[in-house]
Design an enzyme around this catalytic site. Structure first.
Site, mmCIF file in Angstrom:
data_model
loop_
_atom_site.group_PDB
_atom_site.id
_atom_site.type_symbol
_atom_site.label_atom_id
_atom_site.label_comp_id
_atom_site.label_asym_id
_atom_site.label_seq_id
_atom_site.Cartn_x
_atom_site.Cartn_y
_atom_site.Cartn_z
ATOM 1 N N CYS A 24 -1.838 8.816 2.996
ATOM 2 C CA CYS A 24 -1.766 8.434 1.833
ATOM 3 C C CYS A 24 -3.208 8.445 0.979
ATOM 4 O O CYS A 24 -3.077 9.100 -0.385
ATOM 5 C CB CYS A 24 -1.325 7.020 1.697
ATOM 6 S SG CYS A 24 0.150 6.578 2.257
ATOM 7 N N GLU A 69 0.851 -1.158 0.034
ATOM 8 C CA GLU A 69 0.109 0.085 0.216
ATOM 9 C C GLU A 69 0.917 1.157 0.001
ATOM 10 O O GLU A 69 1.747 1.535 0.872
ATOM 11 C CB GLU A 69 -1.091 -0.221 1.414
ATOM 12 C CG GLU A 69 -1.918 0.989 1.086
ATOM 13 C CD GLU A 69 -1.824 2.149 1.817
ATOM 14 O OE1 GLU A 69 -1.399 3.403 1.142
ATOM 15 O OE2 GLU A 69 -1.781 2.373 3.124
#
Length: 466
Positions: free
Chosen positions: A261, A227
């Site tokens: 993020c 990720e």
């Protein structure tokens, strides 16, 4: 390894890094622990996860304060993070047995065929500092439930959080060495990945770190889940519900001091809604309180490190040099510590830093588009593909646009977020694989096909090997 309060510069604690012999012993202990933990009935693993949730809730203020001091998260958000970790433990305590049960698949009439989901062994988690509890627990809860054991290499600026997470599982009654924190530097990670006793690696972090880890792990034929970064578009269509959209836009850009993020970073606004959105967005960003993250009234705390703030300001300056205009913010604050104000850039050229790079802080780039088609084109004009959102009164239109996004997590009239019940992850340079939900718990397992023949097969076609 030092833990330093970013708001004050105070050194909180100094930790001694383990030696090579210590790391070897940890890997051996993890291998030994896997032998018994993988054979532990899943009902008992579920019970211990529920107990871990109780430990987290009992210590929510203690662990929230630790996050505030180590990486500067506003205290109210830190408490919410601990509560979310308890939620993911509860979720897998409730659902893991069902998610890992044998999947019977029909095949030959004279055979019983199924898929069995079985643990693979020790898994290394390389985790970042920005959500120092949540990003670990969304790995640990499903993998411990599945019968794997965990090794955590946490970010070097949150060693206290790493040890606290290990403490949660220990105090919840998990067997010794089923979850271990390794306070090692990045230079040690290669040796750990190369070790035959390790069976998988998951990383949440930068694109560069992901490429390095994936390259090495691939060479070792070890499963990875990545990720990575994101430059999420926040698409405001001409019929967006403006008050709700503005409220969520500010939260989506500044939560966790903008260091996320999946934060909205590129605000793509239809021409008919542009002026109203920009005026309201700038006003609301100006109203945010910046300061001591331990203060309940603080909305935005410091950046986690001085160097991170300097990198963020460099991106702003390069964007302005390219032609962007600062509508608010844009200069480091005259406060002790690396504090950067909520910043809005308008008229951002599409090749500027704020348009093409991930801005990891409270800086929003706003773009004007003429129609829906241009909005979708600009939303997808990025190497990243983690999350995206669209804002409109017409839900059918919103879902249609969401399906056009090149991203792993797409939302209509809601900010991008992770939820234990739903798969989470990205595409393109934002990584691969999924965490959370049934999809996440099945990433680091052996999906074993089992064929039990009861009689003669009905066809010879299946006898052709390969």
């Amino acid at each position: 390894m030092e833990s330093v309060n970013p708001a004050t510069g105070e050194t909180l604690e100094t930790y001694e890094e383990p030696t090579g012999a210590d790391v070897d012993a940890a890997l051996e202990a993890a291998t030994d622990a896997f032998g018994s933990w993988s054979e532990t009935p899943i009902q008992h693993r579920r019970t211990l996860l529920a107990d871990a949730a109780d430990v987290l809730r009992d210590r929510v203020d203690e662990y929230a304060d630790l996050m505030v001091r180590e990486m500067g998260k506003p205290v109210a958000q830190a408490r919410s993070e601990v509560e979310k970790c308890a939620w993911v433990c509860d979720y897998y305590a409730e659902r893991a047995e069902e998610q890992l049960s044998d999947e019977v698949i029909g095949s030959d009439a004279a055979a019983h065929t199924l898929v069995s989901y079985e643990p693979i062994g020790p898994v290394l988690a390389i985790m970042p500092w920005n959500f120092p509890f949540w990003q670990v627990f969304r790995f640990a809860a499903p993998n411990l439930a599945a019968g794997n054991v965990g090794l955590l290499k946490h970010a070097s600026n949150v060693p206290g959080c790493a040890l606290a997470i290990e403490e949660v599982f220990r105090d919840a009654g998990f067997p010794e060495d089923t979850f271990q924190s390794l306070l090692v530097g990045s230079d040690t990670v290669e040796d750990v990945i190369a070790d035959d006793r390790l069976r998988g690696v998951t990383l949440t972090g930068s694109e560069g770190a992901g490429r390095a880890v994936a390259g090495q792990a691939g060479g070792e034929l070890k499963k990875t889940v990545l990720e990575l970064g994101g430059s999420d578009p926040f698409v405001v269509l001409d019929d967006a519900p403006m008050e709700h959209t503005l409220e969520k836009a500010v939260q989506a850009r500044t939560q966790n001091n903008g260091q996320s993020c999946i934060a909205a970073k590129r605000f793509i606004v239809h021409d008919d809604a542009y002026d109203e959105f920009v005026d309201g967005f700038v006003d609301r960003m100006d109203d945010l309180s910046v300061g001591d993250p331990a203060d309940e009234d603080t909305d935005v705390g410091p950046q986690a490190r001085q160097g991170l703030m300097e990198d963020l300001h460099d991106q702003v300056e390069r964007s302005v040099d390219a032609g962007a205009e600062v509508a608010t913010g844009g200069e480091p604050l005259d406060l002790e510590g690396p504090f950067y104000p909520p910043t809005v850039l308008i008229d951002v050229p599409r090749d500027a830093a704020a348009a093409t790079e991930e801005t990891f802080g409270p800086v929003a780039a706003v773009f004007r588009v003429e129609d829906e088609a241009e909005a979708i084109e600009l939303a997808n004009d990025t190497d990243f593909g983690l999350g995206a959102s669209v804002w409109t009164e017409n839900l059918e239109r919103g879902e249609r646009v969401a399906r056009e996004f090149e991203a792993g997590c797409c939302f209509v009239n809601e900010l991008v977020k992770s939820d234990p019940r739903l798969p989470f992850g990205g595409v393109k340079n934002s990584g691969y694989g999924r965490e959370l939900s049934e999809h996440g718990i099945r990433e680091f397992v052996n999906r074993k096909t089992v064929w039990v023949q009861h009689g003669e097969g009905s066809s010879d076609l299946g006898s052709v090997q390969e």
